[in-house]
Enzyme design. Structure first.
Site, mmCIF file in Angstrom:
data_model
loop_
_atom_site.group_PDB
_atom_site.id
_atom_site.type_symbol
_atom_site.label_atom_id
_atom_site.label_comp_id
_atom_site.label_asym_id
_atom_site.label_seq_id
_atom_site.Cartn_x
_atom_site.Cartn_y
_atom_site.Cartn_z
ATOM 1 N N GLY A 71 0.828 -1.206 0.000
ATOM 2 C CA GLY A 71 0.000 0.000 0.000
ATOM 3 C C GLY A 71 0.859 1.252 0.000
ATOM 4 O O GLY A 71 0.543 2.241 -0.674
ATOM 5 N N GLN A 180 -7.648 0.853 4.433
ATOM 6 C CA GLN A 180 -8.460 0.416 5.583
ATOM 7 C C GLN A 180 -9.931 0.249 5.223
ATOM 8 O O GLN A 180 -10.668 -0.469 5.894
ATOM 9 C CB GLN A 180 -8.331 1.421 6.744
ATOM 10 C CG GLN A 180 -6.939 1.521 7.329
ATOM 11 C CD GLN A 180 -6.512 0.279 8.115
ATOM 12 O OE1 GLN A 180 -7.315 -0.549 8.526
ATOM 13 N NE2 GLN A 180 -5.213 0.143 8.330
ATOM 14 N N SER A 200 -4.550 -2.831 -0.121
ATOM 15 C CA SER A 200 -3.388 -3.657 0.206
ATOM 16 C C SER A 200 -3.848 -5.005 0.755
ATOM 17 O O SER A 200 -4.647 -5.066 1.691
ATOM 18 C CB SER A 200 -2.549 -2.911 1.254
ATOM 19 O OG SER A 200 -1.411 -3.661 1.595
ATOM 20 N N ALA A 201 -3.322 -6.095 0.155
ATOM 21 C CA ALA A 201 -3.848 -7.442 0.426
ATOM 22 C C ALA A 201 -3.720 -7.892 1.881
ATOM 23 O O ALA A 201 -4.552 -8.645 2.373
ATOM 24 C CB ALA A 201 -3.137 -8.448 -0.480
ATOM 25 N N HIS A 202 -2.683 -7.424 2.585
ATOM 26 C CA HIS A 202 -2.485 -7.979 3.934
ATOM 27 C C HIS A 202 -3.481 -7.437 4.954
ATOM 28 O O HIS A 202 -3.487 -7.867 6.101
ATOM 29 C CB HIS A 202 -1.039 -7.797 4.401
ATOM 30 C CG HIS A 202 -0.649 -6.410 4.823
ATOM 31 N ND1 HIS A 202 -0.586 -6.037 6.139
ATOM 32 C CD2 HIS A 202 -0.290 -5.314 4.101
ATOM 33 C CE1 HIS A 202 -0.182 -4.768 6.218
ATOM 34 N NE2 HIS A 202 -0.004 -4.310 4.993
ATOM 35 N N THR A 238 10.185 -7.604 -11.406
ATOM 36 C CA THR A 238 9.565 -8.927 -11.572
ATOM 37 C C THR A 238 8.347 -9.048 -10.673
ATOM 38 O O THR A 238 8.406 -8.695 -9.484
ATOM 39 C CB THR A 238 10.606 -10.019 -11.215
ATOM 40 O OG1 THR A 238 11.706 -9.872 -12.112
ATOM 41 C CG2 THR A 238 10.018 -11.415 -11.350
ATOM 42 N N CYS A 324 2.867 2.192 12.382
ATOM 43 C CA CYS A 324 4.094 2.901 12.027
ATOM 44 C C CYS A 324 4.364 4.003 13.037
ATOM 45 O O CYS A 324 5.498 4.274 13.374
ATOM 46 C CB CYS A 324 3.964 3.531 10.643
ATOM 47 S SG CYS A 324 3.162 2.461 9.478
HETATM 48 N N1 PLP Z 1 -2.625 3.452 4.050
HETATM 49 C C1 PLP Z 1 -3.271 3.165 5.172
HETATM 50 C C2 PLP Z 1 -4.526 3.890 5.508
HETATM 51 C C3 PLP Z 1 -2.799 2.161 6.031
HETATM 52 O O1 PLP Z 1 -3.458 1.872 7.150
HETATM 53 C C4 PLP Z 1 -1.604 1.489 5.680
HETATM 54 C C5 PLP Z 1 -1.034 0.467 6.577
HETATM 55 O O2 PLP Z 1 -1.308 0.405 7.749
HETATM 56 C C6 PLP Z 1 -0.975 1.819 4.476
HETATM 57 C C7 PLP Z 1 -1.501 2.815 3.692
HETATM 58 C C8 PLP Z 1 0.278 1.145 4.047
HETATM 59 O O3 PLP Z 1 -0.002 -0.121 3.510
HETATM 60 P P1 PLP Z 1 1.140 -1.252 3.473
HETATM 61 O O4 PLP Z 1 1.259 -1.745 4.884
HETATM 62 O O5 PLP Z 1 0.606 -2.284 2.546
HETATM 63 O O6 PLP Z 1 2.370 -0.607 2.993
#
Ligand code: PLP
Length: 379
Positions: A71, A180, A200-202, A238, A324
């Site tokens: 993401g 989110q 974002s897949a995770h 890749t 983060c």
């Molecule tokens: N954007 C938002 C709102 C998020 O909550 C996050 C991750 O917590 C991200 C972007 C970043 O995604 P990724 O963890 O896949 O880099």
């Protein structure tokens, strides 16, 4: 008691069924999707199928969907790629919400250093951005408006349709970080209001290492990563075939069970609140539409770092603010933007519930929460 994971906004565990779908692409189907032989073709067929599935599931065309490493990369690509792509139109002003993820805010910092004019859309105590401010700030100098779908700390959903309509009225492009939002609400790009969307897949029980970018046909966006012809020349490197396969399947599964999972997660969140109501916590963003998972809970007189440490010793995992931000010493920019004082912001916990949590786990977490709060307050 086994460990209780209440940090699904940071990441979700990989669904074992998703893992099964991915496995062959680590082992027998390991080809490079760019190769011309059968190994490569098989890998490319799998990537095509995942792209097709995601495109259909968001109402997009196949060639409007791109894959990247996460993401964060997609957010960089979206904001910086749009700013650069649209520079040719003479527009150099970018409006970014003050509650964006660091991936977007730091990209805005890069653009500022490059000479772009960046302004920050304020947020209200409710967790919603200030739409009136946005209305006044929108002029024909604005190229991009960036406002996320749902915030990772408060869980509050932003009025994307309204923001999109306002941006489009002055000819600006609307970019929505839906990392989110996507796990909890269906996306139909025809009605969402955004021209560029990231997820974002995770965050929906898929693998780490796969970001998804939707760019509406005709929107000018530059590439972020040079180096190869992958992703129609827009993103060199890749392809991470197993992750892409996993992302496509995880998203299908998330949508199939969306309402059922949301109901379950909402009831676990409600149970936790009910069982902890005696401590008198303040629920942030409670009057707005929110994603089901996140509970942003302010406990007066309780420092979040102290609480998280004690909870961890009891086997309970949660966050303060975003994952983060939680290693940072300064309080969360989101909570500050919502008008919380430094002191208030330091007492906010983020519990985020998931589809694998059980009532038993929630009762345990609630009981321990009560005990920890009591201990901290009496220390
Ligand atoms: N954007 C938002 C709102 C998020 O909550 C996050 C991750 O917590 C991200 C972007 C970043 O995604 P990724 O963890 O896949 O880099």
């Amino acid at each position: 008691m086994e460990k209780v994971y209440l940090d699904h906004a940071a990441t979700t565990p990989l669904d074992p069924e998703v893992f099964e779908k991915m496995k062959p692409y680590f082992l027998s189907e390991f080809g490079n999707s760019e190769s011309l032989h059968s190994f490569g073709r098989d890998a490319m067929l799998a990537v095509d199928a995942a792209r097709d599935s995601i495109a259909k599931n968001i109402g997009a065309n196949y060639d409007e969907v791109y894959f990247s490493s996460c993401g964060t990369e997609c957010d960089n690509w979206a904001l910086r790629g749009l700013a650069h792509g649209l520079k040719k139109t003479g527009r150099k002003k970018i409006l970014v919400s003050s509650i964006e993820h660091h991936a977007v805010l730091s990209s805005a910092d890069v653009l500022k250093e490059e000479g772009f004019d960046v302004e920050y859309i304020p947020c209200q105590r409710s967790g919603k951005i200030d739409v009136e401010w946005l209305k006044n700030a929108l002029t024909d100098e604005v190229s991009v408006v960036a406002v996320m779908g749902a915030n990772n700390e408060s869980g509050v959903i932003q009025p994307m349709q309204e923001i999109g309509a306002l941006a489009h009225a002055v000819g600006a492009v609307y970019f929505a970080d839906c990392v989110q939002y996507a796990p909890y609400r269906r996306i139909d790009v025809k009605t969402l209001g955004a021209d560029v969307v990231v997820f974002s897949a995770h965050k929906f029980y898929g693998p780490k290492g796969c970001g998804i970018l939707y760019v509406k046909r005709g929107v000018r966006i530059d590439r972020l990563i040079a180096g190869g012809e992958q992703e129609r020349g827009m993103r060199g490197g890749t392809l991470n075939v197993p992750a892409i396969v996993g992302a496509g399947f995880a998203y299908e599964k998330a949508l199939k069970n969306l309402e059922e999972n949301n109901r379950k997660i909402a009831s676990l969140r409600a149970l936790f609140l009910e069982k902890t109501k005696a401590i008198g916590g303040e629920v942030l963003g409670k009057d707005e539409e929110r994603i089901e998972s996140v509970l942003s809970y302010r406990l007066d007189g309780v420092r979040s770092d102290e609480f998280i440490f004690s909870a961890d010793l009891e086997g309970i995992a949660l966050s303060a603010g975003s994952a983060c931000a939680s290693h940072a010493s300064s309080p969360s920019h989101v909570l500050s933007a919502m008008g919380l004082s430094e002191e208030e912001a330091r007492s906010v916990l983020r519990f985020s519930f998931g589809k694998h949590n059980t009532e038993e786990q929630i009762e345990y977490a609630a009981k321990k929460t009560m005990e920890i709060v009591e201990r901290i307050k009496n220390a």
